[in-house]
Design a protein around this motif. Structure first.
Motif, PDB file in Angstrom:
ATOM      1  N   HIS A 107       0.835  -1.203   0.000  1.00  0.00           N
ATOM      2  CA  HIS A 107       0.000   0.000   0.000  1.00  0.00           C
ATOM      3  C   HIS A 107       0.873   1.258   0.000  1.00  0.00           C
ATOM      4  O   HIS A 107       0.658   2.186  -0.797  1.00  0.00           O
ATOM      5  CB  HIS A 107      -0.915  -0.018   1.229  1.00  0.00           C
ATOM      6  CG  HIS A 107      -1.983   1.007   1.200  1.00  0.00           C
ATOM      7  ND1 HIS A 107      -3.114   0.946   1.993  1.00  0.00           N
ATOM      8  CD2 HIS A 107      -2.117   2.162   0.492  1.00  0.00           C
ATOM      9  CE1 HIS A 107      -3.881   1.979   1.767  1.00  0.00           C
ATOM     10  NE2 HIS A 107      -3.302   2.754   0.868  1.00  0.00           N
ATOM     11  N   LEU A 108       1.865   1.288   0.879  1.00  0.00           N
ATOM     12  CA  LEU A 108       2.750   2.448   0.977  1.00  0.00           C
ATOM     13  C   LEU A 108       3.578   2.632  -0.295  1.00  0.00           C
ATOM     14  O   LEU A 108       3.841   3.762  -0.723  1.00  0.00           O
ATOM     15  CB  LEU A 108       3.663   2.306   2.196  1.00  0.00           C
ATOM     16  CG  LEU A 108       2.972   2.398   3.559  1.00  0.00           C
ATOM     17  CD1 LEU A 108       3.918   1.987   4.669  1.00  0.00           C
ATOM     18  CD2 LEU A 108       2.449   3.802   3.800  1.00  0.00           C
ATOM     19  N   ILE A 167       1.323   4.338  -3.038  1.00  0.00           N
ATOM     20  CA  ILE A 167       1.056   5.781  -2.933  1.00  0.00           C
ATOM     21  C   ILE A 167       2.342   6.605  -2.881  1.00  0.00           C
ATOM     22  O   ILE A 167       2.319   7.807  -3.169  1.00  0.00           O
ATOM     23  CB  ILE A 167       0.180   6.084  -1.708  1.00  0.00           C
ATOM     24  CG1 ILE A 167       0.863   5.628  -0.412  1.00  0.00           C
ATOM     25  CG2 ILE A 167      -1.177   5.424  -1.844  1.00  0.00           C
ATOM     26  CD1 ILE A 167       0.055   5.941   0.840  1.00  0.00           C
ATOM     27  N   LYS A 168       3.433   5.987  -2.487  1.00  0.00           N
ATOM     28  CA  LYS A 168       4.754   6.631  -2.461  1.00  0.00           C
ATOM     29  C   LYS A 168       4.712   8.038  -1.867  1.00  0.00           C
ATOM     30  O   LYS A 168       4.327   8.219  -0.711  1.00  0.00           O
ATOM     31  CB  LYS A 168       5.362   6.641  -3.861  1.00  0.00           C
ATOM     32  CG  LYS A 168       5.715   5.256  -4.385  1.00  0.00           C
ATOM     33  CD  LYS A 168       6.398   5.366  -5.716  1.00  0.00           C
ATOM     34  CE  LYS A 168       6.961   4.019  -6.151  1.00  0.00           C
ATOM     35  NZ  LYS A 168       5.909   3.040  -6.440  1.00  0.00           N
ATOM     36  N   ILE A 191       1.682  10.121   0.135  1.00  0.00           N
ATOM     37  CA  ILE A 191       1.188   9.580   1.398  1.00  0.00           C
ATOM     38  C   ILE A 191       0.455  10.619   2.235  1.00  0.00           C
ATOM     39  O   ILE A 191      -0.468  10.293   2.986  1.00  0.00           O
ATOM     40  CB  ILE A 191       2.355   8.974   2.222  1.00  0.00           C
ATOM     41  CG1 ILE A 191       1.818   8.295   3.486  1.00  0.00           C
ATOM     42  CG2 ILE A 191       3.382  10.025   2.573  1.00  0.00           C
ATOM     43  CD1 ILE A 191       2.878   7.568   4.286  1.00  0.00           C
ATOM     44  N   ASN A 192       0.816  11.904   2.104  1.00  0.00           N
ATOM     45  CA  ASN A 192       0.244  12.924   2.990  1.00  0.00           C
ATOM     46  C   ASN A 192      -1.051  13.543   2.491  1.00  0.00           C
ATOM     47  O   ASN A 192      -1.580  14.458   3.126  1.00  0.00           O
ATOM     48  CB  ASN A 192       1.285  14.025   3.231  1.00  0.00           C
ATOM     49  CG  ASN A 192       2.436  13.536   4.097  1.00  0.00           C
ATOM     50  OD1 ASN A 192       2.218  12.990   5.178  1.00  0.00           O
ATOM     51  ND2 ASN A 192       3.657  13.701   3.606  1.00  0.00           N
ATOM     52  N   ASN A 214      -5.355   9.497   0.952  1.00  0.00           N
ATOM     53  CA  ASN A 214      -4.457   8.365   1.228  1.00  0.00           C
ATOM     54  C   ASN A 214      -4.333   8.102   2.724  1.00  0.00           C
ATOM     55  O   ASN A 214      -4.197   6.943   3.144  1.00  0.00           O
ATOM     56  CB  ASN A 214      -3.088   8.629   0.611  1.00  0.00           C
ATOM     57  CG  ASN A 214      -3.119   8.556  -0.908  1.00  0.00           C
ATOM     58  OD1 ASN A 214      -3.906   7.799  -1.484  1.00  0.00           O
ATOM     59  ND2 ASN A 214      -2.285   9.345  -1.563  1.00  0.00           N
ATOM     60  N   LEU A 264      -5.204   4.562   4.431  1.00  0.00           N
ATOM     61  CA  LEU A 264      -4.243   3.889   5.311  1.00  0.00           C
ATOM     62  C   LEU A 264      -4.883   3.551   6.654  1.00  0.00           C
ATOM     63  O   LEU A 264      -4.667   2.469   7.213  1.00  0.00           O
ATOM     64  CB  LEU A 264      -3.009   4.764   5.521  1.00  0.00           C
ATOM     65  CG  LEU A 264      -2.020   4.845   4.349  1.00  0.00           C
ATOM     66  CD1 LEU A 264      -0.977   5.926   4.602  1.00  0.00           C
ATOM     67  CD2 LEU A 264      -1.342   3.497   4.115  1.00  0.00           C
ATOM     68  N   VAL A 270       4.447   3.766   8.665  1.00  0.00           N
ATOM     69  CA  VAL A 270       4.077   5.046   8.040  1.00  0.00           C
ATOM     70  C   VAL A 270       5.100   6.124   8.387  1.00  0.00           C
ATOM     71  O   VAL A 270       5.331   7.062   7.598  1.00  0.00           O
ATOM     72  CB  VAL A 270       2.650   5.489   8.443  1.00  0.00           C
ATOM     73  CG1 VAL A 270       1.619   4.501   7.939  1.00  0.00           C
ATOM     74  CG2 VAL A 270       2.532   5.708   9.951  1.00  0.00           C
ATOM     75  N   ALA A 322       7.839   5.711   6.053  1.00  0.00           N
ATOM     76  CA  ALA A 322       7.375   6.130   4.719  1.00  0.00           C
ATOM     77  C   ALA A 322       7.257   7.645   4.605  1.00  0.00           C
ATOM     78  O   ALA A 322       6.766   8.158   3.595  1.00  0.00           O
ATOM     79  CB  ALA A 322       6.031   5.480   4.405  1.00  0.00           C
ATOM     80  N   ILE A 373       5.505   9.968   6.541  1.00  0.00           N
ATOM     81  CA  ILE A 373       4.244  10.657   6.782  1.00  0.00           C
ATOM     82  C   ILE A 373       4.532  11.958   7.527  1.00  0.00           C
ATOM     83  O   ILE A 373       5.495  12.053   8.294  1.00  0.00           O
ATOM     84  CB  ILE A 373       3.277   9.760   7.595  1.00  0.00           C
ATOM     85  CG1 ILE A 373       1.867  10.345   7.586  1.00  0.00           C
ATOM     86  CG2 ILE A 373       3.777   9.581   9.012  1.00  0.00           C
ATOM     87  CD1 ILE A 373       0.830   9.408   8.193  1.00  0.00           C
TER      88      ILE A 373
END
Length: 282
Positions: A127-128, A131-132, A135-136, A140, A144, A175, A178, A180
């Motif tokens: 999933h992450l 969306i790469k 994410i913010n 998305n 999440l 996250v 990733a 966030i």
């Protein structure tokens, strides 16, 4: 054979040492916790078999490209939902607290939440990756949260608060890695604190609060008397005006019986436990 040796040489040596240390400590703890029980060696044997199986699975997984595993996210999602719904239907566990977190196949018991944790990591990673850098975006973030909320709700329905918190921890770490926005994490922390306070005063049972007390202060019990109920290790705790009889039948079936000693004498509670009768809370 050459391929096998080459794969072994590629393993992270420090990670292997940490693995060996964790296994050794785990076996020592299991022995220490069960040494007063009859046939305690069986727990060591079962754990050792589990470690051996885990090593084989670890090697097999290292031979599979992680991108191939990620491509199976639909399968892992379906497997997770199937296991979590199945344990709600046929699961067993601590009858006195209503928890049903284990599924038994004859003498073999499995805890689906442990399998689902691995599936959750794989599907969330996919999933992450999808969306790469987006994410913010609010959309998305919402998706999440849904990714977390579905398995979390099913685990809390067992109810298994401990496993649920592990899923939350995994989610937060992943996250965060990733990238966030930290403002989302702070907001989530504030809401979590509010939920924790409300849960403490309105939703948590007394025995759950005592578990949290014991985590930070193992000596918080007013008194503790260790004893035997049949062949089970047991303990009778007293906290304020309530008493708690705790005993373990099998590794996946532990009991915490809360009662008012003024309403039911300790001797009567012990008789009920010895006859394997778990009365309702008084």
């Amino acid at each position: 054979m050459g391929t096998f040796i080459n794969n072994i040489k590629k393993f992270d040596k420090i990670l292997i040492l940490l693995f060996v240390a964790a296994v050794t400590i785990g076996l020592v703890f299991i022995y220490s916790a069960t040494k007063s029980m009859n046939g305690n060696i069986k727990f060591i044997i079962v754990q050792s078999i589990g470690v051996f199986i885990g090593i084989i699975l670890m090697y097999i997984i290292t031979c599979i490209d992680y991108e191939d595993l990620a491509s199976l996210w639909k399968f892992f999602t379906g497997l997770s939902l199937f296991l979590l719904f199945l344990v709600l239907i046929i699961g067993i566990g601590a009858e006195s607290t209503g928890t049903k977190g284990w599924i038994r196949f004859g003498s073999i018991g499995i805890q689906p939440a442990e399998i689902v944790k691995i599936c959750f990591i794989l599907t969330l990673a996919k999933h992450l990756d999808t969306i790469k850098d987006d994410i913010n975006y609010i959309k998305n973030i919402f998706l999440l949260l849904c990714h977390l909320a579905i398995p979390l709700a099913l685990i809390l329905a067992q109810p298994d608060f401990g496993s649920a918190m592990v899923f939350v921890f995994i989610f937060v770490v992943m996250v965060f890695v990733a990238n966030i926005d930290w403002r989302y994490l702070i907001t989530a922390g504030i809401f979590s604190a509010i939920i924790a306070i409300v849960s403490w005063f309105f939703f948590l049972e007394s025995y759950q609060k005592q578990r949290i007390y014991a985590l930070f202060n193992p000596e918080s019990a007013d008194s503790c008397k260790e004893m035997k109920i049949k062949d089970w290790d047991s303990a009778l705790y007293e906290f304020d005006e309530l008493s708690y009889l705790c005993w373990t039948d099998t590794p996946e079936a532990s009991y915490v019986l809360e009662y008012n000693p003024d309403a039911i004498p300790d001797e009567e509670i012990l008789k009920m436990a010895e006859s394997a009768e778990v009365p309702e809370k008084q």
